[in-house]
Write an enzyme that holds these catalytic residues in place. Structure first.
Site, mmCIF file in Angstrom:
data_model
loop_
_atom_site.group_PDB
_atom_site.id
_atom_site.type_symbol
_atom_site.label_atom_id
_atom_site.label_comp_id
_atom_site.label_asym_id
_atom_site.label_seq_id
_atom_site.Cartn_x
_atom_site.Cartn_y
_atom_site.Cartn_z
ATOM 1 N N ASP A 76 0.862 -1.173 0.000
ATOM 2 C CA ASP A 76 0.000 0.000 0.000
ATOM 3 C C ASP A 76 0.904 1.231 0.000
ATOM 4 O OD1 ASP A 76 -2.135 1.679 -0.047
ATOM 5 O OD2 ASP A 76 -3.199 0.771 1.629
HETATM 6 C C1 NOJ Z 1 -3.889 4.052 -0.089
HETATM 7 C C2 NOJ Z 1 -5.081 3.171 0.008
HETATM 8 O O1 NOJ Z 1 -5.092 2.485 1.240
HETATM 9 C C3 NOJ Z 1 -5.161 2.150 -1.129
HETATM 10 O O2 NOJ Z 1 -6.360 1.447 -1.015
HETATM 11 C C4 NOJ Z 1 -5.038 2.851 -2.445
HETATM 12 O O3 NOJ Z 1 -5.172 1.936 -3.497
HETATM 13 C C5 NOJ Z 1 -3.699 3.549 -2.500
HETATM 14 N N1 NOJ Z 1 -3.634 4.541 -1.434
HETATM 15 C C6 NOJ Z 1 -3.443 4.244 -3.838
HETATM 16 O O4 NOJ Z 1 -4.234 5.334 -3.978
#
Ligand code: NOJ
Length: 761
Positions: free
Chosen positions: A292
């Protein structure tokens, strides 16, 4: 052009073999061979580059980036040190980036372009939680298909969706992104979304790779506070959290995303148990895992990694293949290999997985296959897409209350007062997670209701929801809730006074839910609750239309307001969907995918709880209860009304003994006893009375959507087999245990038609 020849040779040689074999059977083999050949000619730097993902930095209209971070990223792209980018959008911008990757780097390996396509690209469907309320797997699959169609036409070939985190906590802002509280429903929806995004051939230019996220446990953030610690038992992990992930795997999902949370004291990004042992080991997943955003680096503040180098080592060893914006893999892998702290085989494994998905997407056959400006123009916002999201939106609406059949509204000769800022808001109904779309593009409820011109419609705002500039909250900005300005109350009350019916559209700003948007008070925000009570004093004939990204606490409304419609955030076509439901051109059939609590103090609240040793009720206080509140939710999981009524009768079971390898049949008669044609989601719940580990009081095990004309009766059948009764047992495996089971069939999770059977093993 040198690099083009190398890749081309690999592809040509292997395609030669393909003509002599059965293409479909050998596709995986051929791709694996291509991956191996390519890997064989890559330098260590090029391999590390494939594991590196950057956020967008490219200015389409300007020259190549010159300063700071952007310049650094741009130079790395030119050196072949970037495998993927996110948050870059549109054919023009992505073509410019892809050209550099393909034509200016030594090997010309194309980029994979990822984006959060969560509920549509430009044309937005309802937020995922709302879609889950439809319980309509075909429609949900179609909605993901439309999202893929538009995203792929705009150059995206990979979405960070579906989010399949089960959550029991309405305070957590990200419940809007998931399918609610139930693993059975959640698994079916997860698989439907993967099918919708990926289609049956990933190499087609209208399908995109999907991501199951966040692996695993993120939905159980303590106290509903985003990014907070997670502490769950193995029992909950296996029986509740993991099933939807497994369902995406079985549906062929090509990537997984780990997350920000820890599990059993280990940040999931560094969890070998989850990624290496379970996912890539036991489950034999051969796609890749993306971290993430910054989650590799976040292992340092978690107190799990000493520094960036240590975080890199832990993440790679654990099976996290691609680094999203921690900027660590690109800096640290080489020195870790040179210091012999990291085995090159682990890097090769990660790179092979990434290349495999790129091959599957057809990016090596034609790196520009998702980059056709004509197609982009044609597909984005196509009327057919709007039609599809309108269907999805109508199906997502849940009728919570309808006393004296106040709904549907008469189509003529009515004076209708429409009140609430959300009634004329073209932004909030789009919800959160819509970074690819444009602000203020929703059809408002006011616009939707104007399509029924034979009533006298008066609109009065009453009160703003937020006090942000121009009413628009930015992705990273806090919502400034209006909890003071009541200057519009009088006008609203005047409008309501002389109306036959008042329609009030109240609820959350579109950015009150989503990432980083947890709340401790989940009531109707700001002065809106007071507005509702004030208007009620002058006219009790109120239809309350709720817009929100989570279950709300609406006790007062439930007690006093005759009709309540849960409209969530329904996306681009919100106003048309709401109006068609209010006027009865669509009979609502949605069912809640999450329990609505009576108060925040009941959270976490869910229908499939454990009985405890003191289930009560009893005359003393010594049973599992609150002294100041009921245990039950305000509206249970699976709940939702229709303009017609349904009667369940005649529950039958064809055999009271179930043996392994066989199945038994349960049937029930469903009759439409009202005046409208309508659809009902018939729900089957099963209770395992006694087992080696405690089991929930009941669990959803089947459902079917049935459409009936007034007076019509249908018999609905469910097959129950031993596999349906399996759970993660005290033996730490999935198995069933012999014994007695109760069956409940009905209209929601309180279903009370009951039968029982015995599993004999
Ligand atoms: C953080 C989020 O937790 C995740 O779900 C997302 O895909 C990414 N950022 C990218 O934006």
């Amino acid at each position: 052009m040198k690099k083009y020849c190398i890749i081309f040779l690999i592809i040509l040689t292997l395609n030669g073999c393909q003509t002599n074999t059965n293409i479909s059977n050998n596709r995986t083999d051929i791709i694996n061979k291509k991956v191996d050949s390519l890997l064989g000619i890559m330098t260590l730097d090029e391999k590390i580059g494939q594991m590196n993902q950057y956020n967008g930095f490219w200015d389409v209209t300007g020259p190549a980036p010159k300063n700071g971070d952007a310049k650094f990223k741009f130079n790395n792209l030119k050196k072949g040190l970037v495998g993927s980018m996110l948050n870059v959008r549109g054919v023009e911008e992505i073509t410019a980036l892809q050209k550099i990757a393909v034509e200016e780097t030594r090997l010309g390996i194309p980029l994979i372009i990822g984006n959060d396509v969560i509920h549509g690209y430009k044309t937005l469907s309802p937020i995922p939680l709302a879609e889950a309320a439809s319980w309509d797997l075909k429609e949900i699959e179609n909605s993901a298909r439309i999202a893929a169609l538009e995203a792929s036409a705009a150059g995206t070939n990979w979405t960070f969706a579906p989010m399949v985190d089960i959550s029991r906590d309405a305070r957590w802002g990200r419940v809007m992104e998931g399918a609610g509280e139930d693993p059975f429903l959640g698994s079916l929806i997860a698989a439907a979304r993967v099918r919708g995004f990926q289609g049956d051939d990933l190499s087609k230019n209208h399908t995109i790779a999907a991501t199951a996220k966040h692996f695993a446990g993120y939905g159980f953030s303590e106290s509903g506070r985003d990014y907070n610690t997670v502490d769950v038992s193995k029992n909950t992990l296996y029986n509740v959290i993991l099933p939807p992930f497994k369902a995406t795997l079985d549906a062929g999902v090509r990537t997984f995303m780990n997350g920000f949370n820890e599990l059993d004291g280990i940040p999931v990004t560094g969890s070998s148990f989850l990624q290496r042992d379970l996912l890539k080991g036991e489950w034999e997943f051969d796609g890749f895992v993306i971290s993430d955003w910054g989650s590799i680096r976040e292992m340092i503040p978690h107190g799990f990694a000493r520094d960036g180098s240590h975080a890199t080592e832990l993440a790679i060893k654990a099976g996290s293949d691609m680094d999203m914006e921690s900027h660590l893999y690109i800096k640290k892998i080489k020195e870790l290999i040179e210091a012999k702290k990291l085995d090159i085989e682990l890097v090769d494994d990660a790179v092979s997985r990434i290349l495999r998905v790129k091959f599957e997407l057809g990016l090596f056959d034609d790196p520009y296959r998702y980059l056709d400006a004509e197609r982009e123009k044609e597909v984005i916002n196509h009327p057919d897409n709007h039609k599809a999201v309108l269907e999805m939106a109508k199906k997502s609406i849940v009728l919570l209350k309808n006393e004296n059949q106040l709904l549907p509204l008469n189509k003529s000769d009515q004076r209708i007062a429409l009140i609430g800022a959300l009634a004329n808001d073209n932004n909030s109904p789009l919800g959160n997670w819509r970074t690819n779309s444009d602000n203020k593009t929703a059809v408002t409820v006011l616009e939707g209701m104007k399509a029924y011109p034979d009533n006298k419609l008066i609109y009065s705002k009453g009160a703003d929801v937020n006090l942000n500039d121009d009413g628009v909250v930015k992705f990273h900005e806090k919502v400034k809730i209006n909890d003071s300005d009541k200057s519009g109350f009088n006008a609203a009350k005047n409008a309501a006074k002389n109306a036959d019916v008042v329609v009030m559209v109240l609820g959350e700003d579109g950015f009150q839910s989503g990432e980083g948007r947890s709340r401790t008070d989940i009531g109707i925000p700001g002065v809106q609750q007071e507005l509702l009570e004030e208007v009620y004093k002058v006219n009790k004939n109120i239809v309350l239309v709720l817009m929100n990204g989570r279950p709300l606490n609406i006790n007062w409304a439930d007690k006093n307001i005759p009709s309540i419609v849960e409209a969530w955030q329904l996306g681009t076509q919100t106003g048309n969907a709401v109006a068609q439901v209010l006027y009865g051109d669509y009979n609502p059939s949605g069912k809640l995918p999450m329990s609505f609590p009576r108060g925040v103090g009941q959270i976490p609240i869910y229908y499939n709880y454990k009985n405890t040793g003191r289930p009560g009720p009893s005359n003393t206080v010594f049973w599992s209860q609150y002294n100041d509140q009921l245990n039950t939710p305000l509206y249970p999981f699976g709940y939702g009304l229709s303009y017609t009524s349904f009667e369940y009768s005649n529950l039958k079971i064809d055999n009271k003994n179930l043996t392994v390898g066989n199945s038994i049949n349960v049937s029930v008669d469903l009759k439409n006893t009202g005046n409208y044609t309508g659809k009902e989601v018939v729900q089957l719940y099963i209770k395992d009375r006694f087992a080696s580990v405690t089991r929930p009081v009941r669990e959803l095990k089947g459902f079917e959507m049935i459409s009936l004309n007034p007076g019509e009766i249908k018999t609905v059948n469910f097959e129950i087999s031993e596999t349906l009764l399996q759970f993660y047992s005290a033996n730490e495996i999935w198995e069933s245990e012999s014994g007695f089971f109760d069956i409940f069939i009905g209209t929601n999770s309180n279903a009370d038609l009951q039968e029982s059977f015995e599993l004999i093993k």
